[in-house]
Design a protein around this motif. Structure first.
Motif, PDB file in Angstrom:
ATOM      1  N   SER A   1      41.261  47.535  39.056  1.00  0.00           N
ATOM      2  CA  SER A   1      42.657  47.131  39.176  1.00  0.00           C
ATOM      3  C   SER A   1      43.134  47.532  40.562  1.00  0.00           C
ATOM      4  O   SER A   1      43.113  48.717  40.898  1.00  0.00           O
ATOM      5  CB  SER A   1      43.525  47.797  38.110  1.00  0.00           C
ATOM      6  OG  SER A   1      43.246  47.226  36.855  1.00  0.00           O
TER       7      SER A   1
ATOM      8  N   GLN B   1      48.955  46.755  41.573  1.00  0.00           N
ATOM      9  CA  GLN B   1      48.828  45.518  40.796  1.00  0.00           C
ATOM     10  C   GLN B   1      48.293  45.864  39.409  1.00  0.00           C
ATOM     11  O   GLN B   1      47.198  45.439  39.027  1.00  0.00           O
ATOM     12  CB  GLN B   1      47.884  44.526  41.480  1.00  0.00           C
ATOM     13  CG  GLN B   1      48.443  43.886  42.730  1.00  0.00           C
ATOM     14  CD  GLN B   1      47.437  42.907  43.312  1.00  0.00           C
ATOM     15  OE1 GLN B   1      46.621  43.259  44.145  1.00  0.00           O
ATOM     16  NE2 GLN B   1      47.505  41.665  42.860  1.00  0.00           N
TER      17      GLN B   1
ATOM     18  N   ASP C   1      48.865  44.763  36.595  1.00  0.00           N
ATOM     19  CA  ASP C   1      48.645  43.630  35.687  1.00  0.00           C
ATOM     20  C   ASP C   1      47.471  42.747  36.117  1.00  0.00           C
ATOM     21  O   ASP C   1      47.272  41.667  35.578  1.00  0.00           O
ATOM     22  CB  ASP C   1      49.918  42.786  35.569  1.00  0.00           C
ATOM     23  CG  ASP C   1      50.286  42.076  36.867  1.00  0.00           C
ATOM     24  OD1 ASP C   1      49.763  42.444  37.945  1.00  0.00           O
ATOM     25  OD2 ASP C   1      51.129  41.150  36.809  1.00  0.00           O
ATOM     26  N   THR C   2      46.677  43.227  37.086  1.00  0.00           N
ATOM     27  CA  THR C   2      45.602  42.422  37.661  1.00  0.00           C
ATOM     28  C   THR C   2      44.274  43.166  37.592  1.00  0.00           C
ATOM     29  O   THR C   2      44.218  44.370  37.817  1.00  0.00           O
ATOM     30  CB  THR C   2      45.918  42.098  39.137  1.00  0.00           C
ATOM     31  OG1 THR C   2      47.173  41.401  39.189  1.00  0.00           O
ATOM     32  CG2 THR C   2      44.846  41.253  39.780  1.00  0.00           C
TER      33      THR C   2
ATOM     34  N   GLY D   1      45.844  48.291  29.420  1.00  0.00           N
ATOM     35  CA  GLY D   1      47.091  47.693  29.881  1.00  0.00           C
ATOM     36  C   GLY D   1      47.102  46.191  29.642  1.00  0.00           C
ATOM     37  O   GLY D   1      46.200  45.622  29.041  1.00  0.00           O
ATOM     38  N   ALA D   2      48.149  45.582  30.126  1.00  0.00           N
ATOM     39  CA  ALA D   2      48.329  44.146  29.932  1.00  0.00           C
ATOM     40  C   ALA D   2      47.846  43.411  31.185  1.00  0.00           C
ATOM     41  O   ALA D   2      48.547  43.316  32.174  1.00  0.00           O
ATOM     42  CB  ALA D   2      49.792  43.837  29.664  1.00  0.00           C
ATOM     43  N   ILE D   3      46.620  42.902  31.126  1.00  0.00           N
ATOM     44  CA  ILE D   3      46.067  42.154  32.253  1.00  0.00           C
ATOM     45  C   ILE D   3      46.607  40.725  32.183  1.00  0.00           C
ATOM     46  O   ILE D   3      46.348  40.001  31.225  1.00  0.00           O
ATOM     47  CB  ILE D   3      44.525  42.160  32.224  1.00  0.00           C
ATOM     48  CG1 ILE D   3      43.994  43.582  32.360  1.00  0.00           C
ATOM     49  CG2 ILE D   3      43.970  41.253  33.321  1.00  0.00           C
ATOM     50  CD1 ILE D   3      44.375  44.292  33.635  1.00  0.00           C
ATOM     51  N   ARG D   4      47.349  40.347  33.193  1.00  0.00           N
ATOM     52  CA  ARG D   4      47.915  39.002  33.248  1.00  0.00           C
ATOM     53  C   ARG D   4      47.221  38.127  34.277  1.00  0.00           C
ATOM     54  O   ARG D   4      47.344  36.909  34.238  1.00  0.00           O
ATOM     55  CB  ARG D   4      49.403  39.086  33.562  1.00  0.00           C
ATOM     56  CG  ARG D   4      50.167  39.834  32.447  1.00  0.00           C
ATOM     57  CD  ARG D   4      51.623  39.536  32.451  1.00  0.00           C
ATOM     58  NE  ARG D   4      51.795  38.080  32.463  1.00  0.00           N
ATOM     59  CZ  ARG D   4      52.822  37.466  33.017  1.00  0.00           C
ATOM     60  NH1 ARG D   4      53.760  38.137  33.590  1.00  0.00           N
ATOM     61  NH2 ARG D   4      52.910  36.161  32.998  1.00  0.00           N
TER      62      ARG D   4
ATOM     63  N   PRO E   1      49.129  33.093  34.886  1.00  0.00           N
ATOM     64  CA  PRO E   1      49.096  34.238  33.974  1.00  0.00           C
ATOM     65  C   PRO E   1      48.179  33.983  32.776  1.00  0.00           C
ATOM     66  O   PRO E   1      48.072  32.859  32.303  1.00  0.00           O
ATOM     67  CB  PRO E   1      50.547  34.403  33.542  1.00  0.00           C
ATOM     68  CG  PRO E   1      51.186  33.068  33.769  1.00  0.00           C
ATOM     69  CD  PRO E   1      50.429  32.404  34.873  1.00  0.00           C
TER      70      PRO E   1
END
Length: 191
Positions: A90, A94, A96-97, A128-131, A185
């Motif tokens: 990650s 970032q 969410d990436t 976590g929330a990977i978008r 996303p």
């Protein structure tokens, strides 16, 4: 020659039991997928060298990725042998990436959708929330481009491609430019 004889054995520091550092694992269709561990580093390094197309980094880099980036790295094994891997992390700032640094699949396992299965597992199992999923791809690497575009289609997600590292930025010369693929996303995939 059998498929299993063409793949590297999956070795671990404690060969008598499960690999230390396993956070998750899943099995389907004769393959096991799990997070990478320190013990996978040497086999991943060898597999990268065998591909003939991936940039071969120092063995230390692969040991480090398995040790400190297990949450964002995946290995696949068939018959106890390394069949493929995804190494990622990650990027700072970032959360969410997930950035995919390298994807490698043993020659005997290519063309079977293993790369996409590992990417799916990576996104599903990352903390976590990977978008968004990001990766860099050289213009001549048609297989990687197809993998990432196919992954985006399978997720009904946008795949934006932009220039990131120009060829003249690489000190060794002869390295192609690296284009950034940003996919998302990403929505949770229906099982």
């Amino acid at each position: 020659m059998s498929v299993s004889s063409m793949m590297r054995p999956a070795r671990h520091p404690d060969a008598s039991g499960p690999p230390s550092g396993v956070l998750w694992s899943e099995a389907c269709d004769g393959l096991s997928l799990r997070n990478a561990t320190f013990g996978d580093g040497a086999d991943i390094w060898r597999l990268v060298g065998e591909t003939g197309v991936l940039d071969l980094n120092s063995p230390y880099a692969y040991l480090m990725m398995g040790n400190w980036f297990a949450d964002t790295s995946v290995v696949a094994a068939a018959d106890g042998r390394l069949a493929g891997f995804v190494m990622g992390f990650s990027p700072p700032r970032q959360a969410d990436t997930v950035f995919v640094w390298q994807v490698g699949v043993a020659a005997a396992m290519r063309g079977r959708g293993l790369g996409r299965r590992m990417l799916d597992a990576l996104v599903r199992r990352s903390p976590g929330a990977i978008r968004y999923l990001e990766a860099t791809v050289t213009p001549s690497n048609e297989a990687s481009e197809a993998l990432f575009r196919g992954f985006a289609r399978s997720r009904a997600a946008r795949c934006a491609v932009s220039d990131l590292f120009p060829s003249h930025a690489f000190p060794t010369g002869g390295h192609e430019a690296e284009r950034l693929f940003r996919i998302g996303p990403l929505l949770p995939r229906q099982q």
